[in-house]
Design a protein around this motif. Structure first.
Motif, mmCIF file in Angstrom:
data_model
loop_
_atom_site.group_PDB
_atom_site.id
_atom_site.type_symbol
_atom_site.label_atom_id
_atom_site.label_comp_id
_atom_site.label_asym_id
_atom_site.label_seq_id
_atom_site.Cartn_x
_atom_site.Cartn_y
_atom_site.Cartn_z
ATOM 1 N N LEU A 185 -11.072 -0.604 -1.900
ATOM 2 C CA LEU A 185 -11.844 0.415 -1.192
ATOM 3 C C LEU A 185 -11.153 0.682 0.146
ATOM 4 N N PHE A 186 -10.571 1.897 0.287
ATOM 5 C CA PHE A 186 -9.814 2.242 1.499
ATOM 6 C C PHE A 186 -10.744 2.903 2.519
ATOM 7 N N ASP A 187 -11.032 2.211 3.617
ATOM 8 C CA ASP A 187 -11.747 2.874 4.718
ATOM 9 C C ASP A 187 -10.756 3.041 5.874
ATOM 10 N N SER A 188 -9.840 3.978 5.688
ATOM 11 C CA SER A 188 -8.690 4.121 6.582
ATOM 12 C C SER A 188 -9.078 4.445 8.015
ATOM 13 N N TRP A 189 -10.222 5.129 8.209
ATOM 14 C CA TRP A 189 -10.592 5.580 9.557
ATOM 15 C C TRP A 189 -11.814 4.851 10.094
ATOM 16 N N GLU A 200 13.075 9.031 -7.142
ATOM 17 C CA GLU A 200 12.553 9.328 -8.487
ATOM 18 C C GLU A 200 11.137 9.906 -8.405
ATOM 19 N N TYR A 201 10.370 9.545 -7.366
ATOM 20 C CA TYR A 201 9.064 10.185 -7.151
ATOM 21 C C TYR A 201 9.266 11.646 -6.793
ATOM 22 N N ARG A 202 10.172 11.909 -5.874
ATOM 23 C CA ARG A 202 10.367 13.302 -5.436
ATOM 24 C C ARG A 202 10.803 14.180 -6.599
ATOM 25 N N MET A 205 0.839 -1.191 0.000
ATOM 26 C CA MET A 205 0.000 0.000 0.000
ATOM 27 C C MET A 205 0.882 1.251 0.000
ATOM 28 N N ARG A 206 0.519 2.220 -0.820
ATOM 29 C CA ARG A 206 1.270 3.466 -1.044
ATOM 30 C C ARG A 206 2.665 3.176 -1.587
ATOM 31 N N GLN A 207 2.756 2.168 -2.477
ATOM 32 C CA GLN A 207 4.072 1.745 -2.969
ATOM 33 C C GLN A 207 4.755 2.805 -3.834
ATOM 34 N N ALA A 208 3.980 3.708 -4.431
ATOM 35 C CA ALA A 208 4.577 4.848 -5.132
ATOM 36 C C ALA A 208 4.629 5.995 -4.130
ATOM 37 N N GLY A 209 5.588 6.891 -4.286
ATOM 38 C CA GLY A 209 5.528 8.051 -3.400
ATOM 39 C C GLY A 209 6.829 8.396 -2.718
ATOM 40 N N CYS A 211 -15.122 11.873 6.653
ATOM 41 C CA CYS A 211 -14.240 12.364 7.723
ATOM 42 C C CYS A 211 -13.491 13.617 7.264
ATOM 43 N N TYR A 212 -12.833 13.527 6.105
ATOM 44 C CA TYR A 212 -12.054 14.675 5.607
ATOM 45 C C TYR A 212 -12.973 15.838 5.217
ATOM 46 N N MET A 213 -14.148 15.528 4.665
ATOM 47 C CA MET A 213 -15.044 16.579 4.170
ATOM 48 C C MET A 213 -15.678 17.373 5.314
ATOM 49 N N GLY A 217 0.165 -3.715 6.519
ATOM 50 C CA GLY A 217 -1.108 -3.529 7.208
ATOM 51 C C GLY A 217 -1.581 -2.081 7.161
ATOM 52 N N HIS A 218 -0.768 -1.184 6.602
ATOM 53 C CA HIS A 218 -1.140 0.200 6.291
ATOM 54 C C HIS A 218 -0.068 0.714 5.347
ATOM 55 N N GLY A 219 -0.176 1.985 4.905
ATOM 56 C CA GLY A 219 0.731 2.486 3.878
ATOM 57 C C GLY A 219 2.201 2.506 4.299
ATOM 58 N N VAL A 249 9.844 13.805 -9.801
ATOM 59 C CA VAL A 249 8.646 14.106 -10.605
ATOM 60 C C VAL A 249 7.761 15.107 -9.851
ATOM 61 N N ARG A 250 7.625 14.887 -8.530
ATOM 62 C CA ARG A 250 6.788 15.755 -7.699
ATOM 63 C C ARG A 250 7.260 17.209 -7.773
ATOM 64 N N ALA A 251 8.592 17.389 -7.859
ATOM 65 C CA ALA A 251 9.159 18.750 -7.899
ATOM 66 C C ALA A 251 8.845 19.462 -9.210
ATOM 67 N N GLY A 302 1.446 21.628 -7.618
ATOM 68 C CA GLY A 302 0.623 21.029 -6.572
ATOM 69 C C GLY A 302 0.469 19.535 -6.759
ATOM 70 N N PHE A 303 0.189 18.859 -5.644
ATOM 71 C CA PHE A 303 0.035 17.407 -5.684
ATOM 72 C C PHE A 303 -1.125 16.987 -6.585
ATOM 73 N N LEU A 304 -2.246 17.756 -6.565
ATOM 74 C CA LEU A 304 -3.396 17.380 -7.402
ATOM 75 C C LEU A 304 -3.052 17.440 -8.887
ATOM 76 N N PHE A 362 -1.806 5.749 -9.475
ATOM 77 C CA PHE A 362 -1.363 6.876 -8.670
ATOM 78 C C PHE A 362 -2.418 7.969 -8.724
ATOM 79 N N SER A 363 -3.002 8.229 -7.569
ATOM 80 C CA SER A 363 -4.013 9.271 -7.410
ATOM 81 C C SER A 363 -4.141 9.478 -5.916
ATOM 82 N N ASP A 364 -5.253 10.010 -5.455
ATOM 83 C CA ASP A 364 -5.484 10.124 -4.015
ATOM 84 C C ASP A 364 -6.967 9.959 -3.737
ATOM 85 N N ILE A 365 -7.307 9.534 -2.529
ATOM 86 C CA ILE A 365 -8.735 9.381 -2.212
ATOM 87 C C ILE A 365 -9.463 10.734 -2.275
HETATM 88 O O1 1CP Z 1 1.125 3.790 -4.259
HETATM 89 C C1 1CP Z 1 0.614 4.891 -4.041
HETATM 90 O O2 1CP Z 1 1.174 5.780 -3.391
HETATM 91 C C2 1CP Z 1 -0.740 5.107 -4.649
HETATM 92 C C3 1CP Z 1 -1.326 6.424 -4.507
HETATM 93 C C4 1CP Z 1 -2.031 6.839 -3.198
HETATM 94 C C5 1CP Z 1 -3.061 6.197 -2.493
HETATM 95 C C6 1CP Z 1 -3.610 4.797 -2.726
HETATM 96 C C7 1CP Z 1 -1.806 8.087 -2.578
HETATM 97 C C8 1CP Z 1 -0.791 9.069 -3.004
HETATM 98 N N1 1CP Z 1 -2.741 8.229 -1.589
HETATM 99 C C9 1CP Z 1 -3.502 7.085 -1.492
HETATM 100 C C10 1CP Z 1 -4.617 6.808 -0.584
HETATM 101 C C11 1CP Z 1 -4.893 7.708 0.559
HETATM 102 N N2 1CP Z 1 -4.760 9.073 0.648
HETATM 103 C C12 1CP Z 1 -5.484 7.256 1.768
HETATM 104 C C13 1CP Z 1 -5.914 5.838 2.036
HETATM 105 C C14 1CP Z 1 -4.789 4.944 2.404
HETATM 106 C C15 1CP Z 1 -4.161 5.193 3.729
HETATM 107 O O3 1CP Z 1 -4.876 5.154 4.762
HETATM 108 O O4 1CP Z 1 -2.953 5.405 3.747
HETATM 109 C C16 1CP Z 1 -5.632 8.372 2.606
HETATM 110 C C17 1CP Z 1 -6.201 8.393 4.023
HETATM 111 C C18 1CP Z 1 -5.175 9.526 1.898
HETATM 112 C C19 1CP Z 1 -5.232 10.929 2.358
HETATM 113 C C20 1CP Z 1 -3.910 11.586 2.220
HETATM 114 N N3 1CP Z 1 -3.381 12.006 1.009
HETATM 115 C C21 1CP Z 1 -2.941 11.830 3.215
HETATM 116 C C22 1CP Z 1 -3.084 11.460 4.679
HETATM 117 C C23 1CP Z 1 -3.482 12.619 5.511
HETATM 118 C C24 1CP Z 1 -3.851 12.197 6.925
HETATM 119 O O5 1CP Z 1 -5.012 12.375 7.288
HETATM 120 O O6 1CP Z 1 -2.989 11.679 7.641
HETATM 121 C C25 1CP Z 1 -1.835 12.446 2.600
HETATM 122 C C26 1CP Z 1 -0.578 12.931 3.243
HETATM 123 C C27 1CP Z 1 -2.127 12.520 1.203
HETATM 124 C C28 1CP Z 1 -1.251 13.035 0.116
HETATM 125 C C29 1CP Z 1 -0.619 11.978 -0.708
HETATM 126 N N4 1CP Z 1 -1.327 10.980 -1.387
HETATM 127 C C30 1CP Z 1 -0.452 10.201 -2.093
HETATM 128 C C31 1CP Z 1 0.872 10.735 -1.879
HETATM 129 C C32 1CP Z 1 2.137 10.193 -2.499
HETATM 130 C C33 1CP Z 1 0.743 11.836 -1.004
HETATM 131 C C34 1CP Z 1 1.854 12.765 -0.534
HETATM 132 C C35 1CP Z 1 1.771 14.052 -1.283
HETATM 133 C C36 1CP Z 1 3.090 14.580 -1.776
HETATM 134 O O7 1CP Z 1 3.782 13.934 -2.558
HETATM 135 O O8 1CP Z 1 3.415 15.693 -1.376
#
Ligand code: 1CP
Length: 350
Positions: free
Chosen positions: A208-212, A38-40, A29-33, A155-157, A326-328, A42-44, A48-50, A78-81
């Protein structure tokens, strides 16, 4: 465009269809990032992240980065919830080092700010990313799409950002159930539409991520976690009977078996705190279990990591199992530890 399940060729899909594989397929989970240099880089390149999430060329690149380093069995889009609240019309910003910030919903009238009709056009770049990935992935790698679940999105909204205890969302769910139910209904339909479109563009499995989910008491877990997941799973099963759903209701503990019976996902993500022996014994036999290495154990590495991996493999040796965290993954995780984990898995198997 929907592809059939090819259990013979893709280990992850084989396990989600109920087969056992040794060694088990693995993704993280969250294997990219952020733990990848190399992620950092591209991010630079983007402000913005979106923008990264909505630029298919860059999102494809970042999705593929971990696969170039490690022989993983899945690529996760690669996206975000939080693109779902954003596409519904909310303001969402990611501030450096501070996490996401939203302009929160405060009262029922604020629901008028949400525009479900805008969802498809606004998320089109994400679907383009999925389609490009479906064309480019190596043959054994499964493409996983994903969405946040209604409770976690709500939760976030309502909170307007991250929180330690999600007090606002919990209070609204309990004190203003009609308002909260309307929000969850909008989100449930949005999540169905979003995952349906990802599948239509080539996602071969969806998570389906129900993180909270773990902050709610029993009754609220049934109403705001289990019931929406059941509706989402049923709608997707009707539309795409061969595409597996992996549910990740993080932290629901002893309600895991009830969740699985009600939702009937092909796979269930186990969080770090769930004892493997208990999960192996208590969850229905046909379902694939996914997890559940502690991300801190991966961060620490060494003998602790080897022991933990061996224990997980032993606990799930009789079940369809997908190895995962068991989490990212934590941003500070050394790349060498990820390499060691996968080498260990592939060399030892069970
Ligand atoms: O492999 C991957 O990284 C896939 C992409 C991915 C996924 C599946 C990202 C990229 N985010 C997520 C899911 C996500 N985002 C979840 C569910 C999974 C989990 O519980 O970890 C949640 C809760 C988020 C919300 C979110 N987005 C946070 C957490 C905030 C908090 O409340 O603690 C953060 C920091 C982000 C930003 C984000 N999303 C993803 C990345 C790589 C980043 C960092 C942004 C950056 O590069 O600056």
């Amino acid at each position: 465009m929907e592809k059939g399940v090819e259990p013979g060729t893709k280990p992850l899909l084989a396990v989600l269809s109920g087969e056992r594989r040794d060694p088990p397929p693995v993704w993280l989970m969250r294997q990219a990032g952020r733990y990848l240099p190399e992620y950092r880089r591209v991010r630079a390149r983007v402000a913005g992240f979106l923008e990264l999430c909505y630029t298919p060329e860059l999102a494809v690149e970042v999705t593929l980065q971990p696969l170039r380093r490690f022989p993983l069995d899945a690529a996760i889009l690669f996206s975000d919830i939080l693109v779902v609240p954003h596409a519904l019309g909310m303001e969402v910003r990611f501030l450096e080092g501070e996490g996401p910030k939203l302009d929160p919903l405060r009262e029922p009238a604020d629901l008028a700010r949400l525009a479900p009709a805008a969802l498809y056009p606004r998320l089109r770049p994400v679907y383009e990313t999925v389609a490009a990935l479906a064309r480019e992935l190596p043959p054994k790698v499964t493409l996983i799409g994903f969405s946040g679940a209604p409770w976690t999105l709500a939760c976030y909204m309502l909170e307007g950002g991250g929180s330690k205890d999600w007090l606002t969302a919990r209070r609204v769910a309990l004190a203003e159930p009609e308002f909260f139910a309307r929000l969850v209904a909008i989100l449930t339909e949005s999540v169905i539409a979003y995952l349906d479109a990802q599948i239509a563009h080539g996602a071969e499995a969806v998570q389906l991520f129900d993180s909270w989910a773990g902050v709610l008491p029993e009754g609220e877990t049934r109403r705001w976690v289990i019931e929406p997941a059941r509706r989402i799973a049923e709608a997707l099963r009707r539309r795409h009977p061969r595409v597996p759903l992996i549910a990740f209701p993080r932290g629901i503990g002893p309600l895991y078996p009830e969740f699985v019976e009600a939702v009937r996902p092909a796979g269930i993500g186990l969080d770090t705190t769930l004892p493997c022996g208990w999960a192996a014994a208590e969850l229905p036999a046909g379902i694939a279990v996914q997890g559940n290495l502690d991300p801190v154990t991966l961060l620490v590495g060494g003998a602790r990591l080897d022991t933990a991996v061996a224990e997980i493999l032993a606990a799930f040796r009789r079940r369809p199992h997908i190895f995962n965290l068991g989490h990212g993954i934590l941003p500070q995780t050394p790349i060498a530890h990820v390499e060691a984990l996968i080498t260990h898995l592939h060399s030892r198997g069970r």
